[in-house]
Design a protein around this motif. Structure first.
Motif, PDB file in Angstrom:
ATOM      1  N   ASP A  80       0.832  -1.207   0.000  1.00  0.00           N
ATOM      2  CA  ASP A  80       0.000   0.000   0.000  1.00  0.00           C
ATOM      3  C   ASP A  80       0.866   1.256   0.000  1.00  0.00           C
ATOM      4  OD1 ASP A  80      -2.220  -1.531   0.006  1.00  0.00           O
ATOM      5  OD2 ASP A  80      -2.763  -1.183   2.100  1.00  0.00           O
ATOM      6  N   THR A  81       1.991   1.186   0.709  1.00  0.00           N
ATOM      7  CA  THR A  81       2.902   2.335   0.747  1.00  0.00           C
ATOM      8  C   THR A  81       3.495   2.577  -0.640  1.00  0.00           C
ATOM      9  OG1 THR A  81       3.443   1.747   3.016  1.00  0.00           O
ATOM     10  CG2 THR A  81       4.905   3.307   1.937  1.00  0.00           C
ATOM     11  N   LEU A  82       3.946   1.493  -1.277  1.00  0.00           N
ATOM     12  CA  LEU A  82       4.493   1.608  -2.630  1.00  0.00           C
ATOM     13  C   LEU A  82       3.453   2.203  -3.579  1.00  0.00           C
ATOM     14  CD1 LEU A  82       6.488  -1.697  -3.128  1.00  0.00           C
ATOM     15  CD2 LEU A  82       7.380   0.637  -3.161  1.00  0.00           C
ATOM     16  N   TRP A  83       2.219   1.750  -3.418  1.00  0.00           N
ATOM     17  CA  TRP A  83       1.121   2.233  -4.248  1.00  0.00           C
ATOM     18  C   TRP A  83       0.940   3.736  -4.044  1.00  0.00           C
ATOM     19  CZ3 TRP A  83      -3.707   4.393  -3.238  1.00  0.00           C
ATOM     20  CH2 TRP A  83      -4.617   4.387  -4.311  1.00  0.00           C
ATOM     21  N   ARG A  84       1.034   4.190  -2.792  1.00  0.00           N
ATOM     22  CA  ARG A  84       0.880   5.623  -2.508  1.00  0.00           C
ATOM     23  C   ARG A  84       2.006   6.437  -3.127  1.00  0.00           C
ATOM     24  NH1 ARG A  84      -1.770   4.007   2.248  1.00  0.00           N
ATOM     25  NH2 ARG A  84       0.109   3.731   3.486  1.00  0.00           N
ATOM     26  N   VAL A  85       3.221   5.890  -3.093  1.00  0.00           N
ATOM     27  CA  VAL A  85       4.350   6.593  -3.726  1.00  0.00           C
ATOM     28  C   VAL A  85       4.068   6.740  -5.224  1.00  0.00           C
ATOM     29  CG1 VAL A  85       6.816   6.506  -4.231  1.00  0.00           C
ATOM     30  CG2 VAL A  85       5.989   5.726  -2.008  1.00  0.00           C
ATOM     31  N   HIS A 111      13.465  -1.766  -6.202  1.00  0.00           N
ATOM     32  CA  HIS A 111      13.903  -3.049  -5.683  1.00  0.00           C
ATOM     33  C   HIS A 111      12.906  -3.421  -4.596  1.00  0.00           C
ATOM     34  CE1 HIS A 111      16.416  -5.925  -3.450  1.00  0.00           C
ATOM     35  NE2 HIS A 111      16.999  -6.129  -4.617  1.00  0.00           N
ATOM     36  N   HIS A 112      12.652  -4.725  -4.422  1.00  0.00           N
ATOM     37  CA  HIS A 112      11.602  -5.098  -3.469  1.00  0.00           C
ATOM     38  C   HIS A 112      11.948  -4.704  -2.034  1.00  0.00           C
ATOM     39  CE1 HIS A 112      13.640  -8.622  -1.691  1.00  0.00           C
ATOM     40  NE2 HIS A 112      14.251  -8.665  -2.865  1.00  0.00           N
ATOM     41  N   GLU A 113      13.222  -4.390  -1.779  1.00  0.00           N
ATOM     42  CA  GLU A 113      13.584  -4.022  -0.406  1.00  0.00           C
ATOM     43  C   GLU A 113      13.336  -2.551  -0.084  1.00  0.00           C
ATOM     44  OE1 GLU A 113      17.526  -5.328   0.504  1.00  0.00           O
ATOM     45  OE2 GLU A 113      16.997  -7.444   0.373  1.00  0.00           O
ATOM     46  N   GLY A 114      12.823  -1.801  -1.077  1.00  0.00           N
ATOM     47  CA  GLY A 114      12.399  -0.448  -0.739  1.00  0.00           C
ATOM     48  C   GLY A 114      13.277   0.680  -1.227  1.00  0.00           C
ATOM     49  N   PHE A 115      14.168   0.386  -2.168  1.00  0.00           N
ATOM     50  CA  PHE A 115      14.905   1.497  -2.769  1.00  0.00           C
ATOM     51  C   PHE A 115      14.735   1.407  -4.284  1.00  0.00           C
ATOM     52  CE2 PHE A 115      17.766  -2.058  -2.113  1.00  0.00           C
ATOM     53  CZ  PHE A 115      18.392  -2.215  -3.336  1.00  0.00           C
ATOM     54  N   GLY A 116      14.994   2.514  -4.960  1.00  0.00           N
ATOM     55  CA  GLY A 116      14.801   2.508  -6.406  1.00  0.00           C
ATOM     56  C   GLY A 116      14.858   3.898  -6.969  1.00  0.00           C
ATOM     57  N   ARG A 117      14.251   4.039  -8.127  1.00  0.00           N
ATOM     58  CA  ARG A 117      14.312   5.317  -8.820  1.00  0.00           C
ATOM     59  C   ARG A 117      12.960   5.596  -9.451  1.00  0.00           C
ATOM     60  NH1 ARG A 117      18.340   6.926 -13.925  1.00  0.00           N
ATOM     61  NH2 ARG A 117      17.919   9.147 -13.821  1.00  0.00           N
ATOM     62  N   VAL A 118      12.602   6.856  -9.456  1.00  0.00           N
ATOM     63  CA  VAL A 118      11.385   7.266 -10.143  1.00  0.00           C
ATOM     64  C   VAL A 118      11.727   8.447 -11.054  1.00  0.00           C
ATOM     65  CG1 VAL A 118      10.652   8.760  -8.222  1.00  0.00           C
ATOM     66  CG2 VAL A 118       8.956   7.939  -9.853  1.00  0.00           C
ATOM     67  N   VAL A 119      11.197   8.411 -12.266  1.00  0.00           N
ATOM     68  CA  VAL A 119      11.386   9.534 -13.189  1.00  0.00           C
ATOM     69  C   VAL A 119      10.033   9.913 -13.779  1.00  0.00           C
ATOM     70  CG1 VAL A 119      13.780   8.989 -13.849  1.00  0.00           C
ATOM     71  CG2 VAL A 119      11.890   7.979 -15.141  1.00  0.00           C
ATOM     72  N   LEU A 120       9.929  11.148 -14.199  1.00  0.00           N
ATOM     73  CA  LEU A 120       8.766  11.611 -14.955  1.00  0.00           C
ATOM     74  C   LEU A 120       9.290  12.098 -16.288  1.00  0.00           C
ATOM     75  CD1 LEU A 120       6.784  13.553 -12.212  1.00  0.00           C
ATOM     76  CD2 LEU A 120       5.852  11.735 -13.624  1.00  0.00           C
ATOM     77  N   LEU A 132      14.967   6.855  -4.649  1.00  0.00           N
ATOM     78  CA  LEU A 132      14.193   6.657  -3.425  1.00  0.00           C
ATOM     79  C   LEU A 132      14.891   5.627  -2.547  1.00  0.00           C
ATOM     80  CD1 LEU A 132      10.670   6.217  -5.113  1.00  0.00           C
ATOM     81  CD2 LEU A 132      11.665   8.335  -4.231  1.00  0.00           C
ATOM     82  N   ARG A 133      14.776   5.806  -1.238  1.00  0.00           N
ATOM     83  CA  ARG A 133      15.215   4.722  -0.343  1.00  0.00           C
ATOM     84  C   ARG A 133      14.374   4.737   0.926  1.00  0.00           C
ATOM     85  NH1 ARG A 133      19.135   5.780   3.515  1.00  0.00           N
ATOM     86  NH2 ARG A 133      19.580   7.979   3.755  1.00  0.00           N
ATOM     87  N   ASP A 134      14.409   3.622   1.633  1.00  0.00           N
ATOM     88  CA  ASP A 134      13.617   3.469   2.852  1.00  0.00           C
ATOM     89  C   ASP A 134      12.160   3.850   2.612  1.00  0.00           C
ATOM     90  OD1 ASP A 134      16.020   2.819   3.885  1.00  0.00           O
ATOM     91  OD2 ASP A 134      16.307   4.669   5.017  1.00  0.00           O
ATOM     92  N   VAL A 135      11.617   3.356   1.507  1.00  0.00           N
ATOM     93  CA  VAL A 135      10.252   3.709   1.131  1.00  0.00           C
ATOM     94  C   VAL A 135       9.239   3.203   2.170  1.00  0.00           C
ATOM     95  CG1 VAL A 135       8.483   3.074  -0.570  1.00  0.00           C
ATOM     96  CG2 VAL A 135      10.617   4.073  -1.321  1.00  0.00           C
ATOM     97  N   HIS A 136       9.676   2.226   2.989  1.00  0.00           N
ATOM     98  CA  HIS A 136       8.841   1.752   4.094  1.00  0.00           C
ATOM     99  C   HIS A 136       8.235   2.921   4.871  1.00  0.00           C
ATOM    100  CE1 HIS A 136      12.310  -0.803   3.328  1.00  0.00           C
ATOM    101  NE2 HIS A 136      11.718  -1.847   3.878  1.00  0.00           N
TER     102      HIS A 136
END
Lengths: 170, 170
Positions: A80-85, A111-120, A132-136
């Motif tokens: 749900d948190t990932l979805w909100r991001v 990455h499933h552990e909660g870090f990654g990248r987002v671009v527009l 992004l990191r610590d998306v938890h």
């Protein structure tokens, strides 16, 4: 947005106090929150959220500093948190379209552990790029901060589109 | 690259005939294949491929039209295939760096059913953007075609960087 949240008999937990004590932004002065709510409701294909007010929907985005500290970083973040991001950046993209007429489509690779990248991306232009990191622990201190974060991101992206119109059109 | 493939006692299956009958490109006239092989070997941290020749490694990329037709589109694509797609675009990024001095980093977002999008980003510039589908059947007809596909993509991206240097530097 100024309505008091209505509580339905769902598994939903009451919004944190901060959501209320905050200087509640109204729809008029919070263009980003308006777009975000529209996007959240667009995903509600089964009508499960029909009886939840806008403020209630947005309350999920409010995570205070103290609450954040209590969320463990071990294991994978809540889906749900990932979805909100994802919805947050999707709404930034829609807000960019309002500001410039140019569609900005999000691409998020986590990455499933909660870090990654987002671009527009608008045309050939990367209008926003974030690692992004610590998306938890994703969340904003208050509604005002959520509005500020989304609106600032959209305004910066719009400025880039105005600076490189040829690239955004390509 | 002109060596005959050496066969090791692995689960590896012999490369398709096409790989041999093709006008075999040499390292000199195939800059993209050189980069791709280097990238593939860089991932071989356990030395499992040390005894496989370059031609042998690249043979995995060769899937003829007939072979392609036999691969079912039902279910998820083979993880090895997805990995090869990733390495292909990673090698395009490295080749772009050779051509322009500018790093182009790949971002690939795939639905597990085999469709998605891949982009290569240099600074604020989207130097390559492709929508992928039916990735199950990913492959190239011959080594010459593989070289052509990678080199063309890299050259087009390099042309974009030269056209918008300010954006690629941003």
């Amino acid at each position: 947005m100024t309505d008091a949240p209505t509580y339905t008999a769902s598994t939903y937990t009451a919004p944190a106090d901060t959501a209320q004590t905050d200087t509640a932004p109204t729809a008029v002065d919070s263009p980003f929150l308006t777009v975000l709510v529209r996007l959240l409701r667009a995903e509600d294909s089964h009508g499960a959220w029909e009886r939840r007010s806008d403020a209630d929907l947005l309350a999920d985005y409010i995570v205070t500093r103290e609450e954040r500290r209590l969320i463990p970083l071990i294991g994978d973040p809540d889906p749900d948190t990932l979805w909100r991001v994802e919805k947050f950046y999707g709404a930034v993209g829609l807000r960019i379209e309002q500001l410039t007429g140019q569609v900005a489509s999000p691409m998020m690779k986590m990455h499933h552990e909660g870090f990654g990248r987002v671009v527009l991306l608008a045309g050939r232009l990367v209008v926003l790029s974030r690692h992004l990191r610590d998306v938890h622990r994703y969340g904003h201190d208050s509604l005002a901060r959520l509005e500020e974060a989304g609106e600032t991101a959209a305004q910066e992206a719009a400025a880039l589109i105005r600076r490189f119109p040829e690239v955004a059109d390509a």
